[in-house]
Design a protein around this motif. Structure first.
Motif, PDB file in Angstrom:
ATOM      1  N   LYS A   1      -0.931  38.897  52.779  1.00  0.00           N
ATOM      2  CA  LYS A   1      -0.563  38.889  53.743  1.00  0.00           C
ATOM      3  C   LYS A   1       1.314  38.373  53.891  1.00  0.00           C
ATOM      4  N   TRP A   2       1.888  38.707  54.335  1.00  0.00           N
ATOM      5  CA  TRP A   2       3.592  38.036  54.256  1.00  0.00           C
ATOM      6  C   TRP A   2       4.106  37.169  55.522  1.00  0.00           C
ATOM      7  N   PRO A   3       4.506  36.461  54.852  1.00  0.00           N
ATOM      8  CA  PRO A   3       4.967  36.486  53.109  1.00  0.00           C
ATOM      9  C   PRO A   3       3.988  35.280  52.229  1.00  0.00           C
ATOM     10  N   CYS A   4       4.287  35.448  51.166  1.00  0.00           N
ATOM     11  CA  CYS A   4       3.164  35.254  50.114  1.00  0.00           C
ATOM     12  C   CYS A   4       3.232  34.640  49.309  1.00  0.00           C
ATOM     13  N   CYS A   5       2.672  33.771  48.087  1.00  0.00           N
ATOM     14  CA  CYS A   5       2.786  33.074  47.203  1.00  0.00           C
ATOM     15  C   CYS A   5       1.502  33.588  45.940  1.00  0.00           C
ATOM     16  N   LEU A   6       2.196  34.330  45.103  1.00  0.00           N
ATOM     17  CA  LEU A   6       1.576  34.229  44.089  1.00  0.00           C
ATOM     18  C   LEU A   6       2.082  33.494  42.919  1.00  0.00           C
TER      19      LEU A   6
ATOM     20  N   GLY B   1      12.699  46.369  50.595  1.00  0.00           N
ATOM     21  CA  GLY B   1      12.313  46.158  51.459  1.00  0.00           C
ATOM     22  C   GLY B   1      11.452  44.100  51.712  1.00  0.00           C
ATOM     23  N   ILE B   2      11.666  44.251  50.478  1.00  0.00           N
ATOM     24  CA  ILE B   2      10.920  43.568  49.967  1.00  0.00           C
ATOM     25  C   ILE B   2      11.728  41.721  49.346  1.00  0.00           C
ATOM     26  N   GLN B   3      11.560  40.674  50.428  1.00  0.00           N
ATOM     27  CA  GLN B   3      12.659  39.969  49.845  1.00  0.00           C
ATOM     28  C   GLN B   3      11.694  39.061  48.699  1.00  0.00           C
ATOM     29  N   GLN B   4      12.089  38.703  46.950  1.00  0.00           N
ATOM     30  CA  GLN B   4      11.320  37.848  46.290  1.00  0.00           C
ATOM     31  C   GLN B   4      11.835  37.232  45.625  1.00  0.00           C
TER      32      GLN B   4
ATOM     33  N   ASN C   1      13.885  34.406  61.124  1.00  0.00           N
ATOM     34  CA  ASN C   1      12.962  34.976  60.697  1.00  0.00           C
ATOM     35  C   ASN C   1      13.539  34.714  59.357  1.00  0.00           C
ATOM     36  N   ALA C   2      14.683  35.423  59.289  1.00  0.00           N
ATOM     37  CA  ALA C   2      15.095  35.388  58.147  1.00  0.00           C
ATOM     38  C   ALA C   2      15.043  34.267  57.173  1.00  0.00           C
ATOM     39  N   TRP C   3      14.805  32.874  57.048  1.00  0.00           N
ATOM     40  CA  TRP C   3      14.679  32.005  56.681  1.00  0.00           C
ATOM     41  C   TRP C   3      13.211  31.271  56.372  1.00  0.00           C
ATOM     42  N   GLN C   4      12.204  32.077  56.947  1.00  0.00           N
ATOM     43  CA  GLN C   4      10.867  32.055  56.692  1.00  0.00           C
ATOM     44  C   GLN C   4      10.169  31.402  55.358  1.00  0.00           C
ATOM     45  N   LEU C   5      10.955  32.580  54.779  1.00  0.00           N
ATOM     46  CA  LEU C   5       9.826  32.466  53.438  1.00  0.00           C
ATOM     47  C   LEU C   5      10.738  31.663  52.318  1.00  0.00           C
TER      48      LEU C   5
END
Length: 116
Positions: A4-9, A101-104, A61-65
């Motif tokens: 589920k986005w955003p995520c942390c692994l 398209g994934i910001q990481q 929303n760009a700052w969400q991560l």
């Protein structure tokens, strides 16, 4: 695996050990100190435009991560997870460039363990 986005692994990598001596009163008698790297990979699916002309909601929303990274850092930095361990200390932060398209981002913490 689906996320589920955003995520942390979370991943533990590169644990190294060094002998610190002998203590015949303890089990095991050969004592060690371990140092581990804990890698947190933060990611978010970013499919919208966040340029200057984008709607305000999209830009916010760009700052969400980055907000998620700061929240997690506030909880983990200098935290000792178990007795006999040192504190998690942030060592590095880097952006992982992707074309899908994934910001990481990757954040690495180091931790030391005594008498393992």
């Amino acid at each position: 695996m689906p996320v589920k986005w955003p995520c942390c692994l979370l991943d533990v990598s590169a644990v190294s050990y060094a002998d610190t001596g002998l203590d015949r009163t303890l089990v095991p008698q050969n004592r060690q100190e371990g140092t581990a790297n804990v890698i947190l990979t933060f990611a978010n699916l970013k499919l919208t435009n966040t340029s200057f002309n984008a709607p305000k909601l999209q830009k916010d929303n760009a700052w969400q991560l980055h907000d998620l990274i700061e929240i997690v850092h506030g909880k983990l930095h200098a935290w000792s997870p178990v007795a006999g361990s040192g504190k998690l200390i942030r060592k590095s932060f880097r952006r992982i460039k992707r074309d899908d398209g994934i910001q990481q981002y990757e954040v690495i913490y180091a931790i030391k363990f005594q008498n393992v």
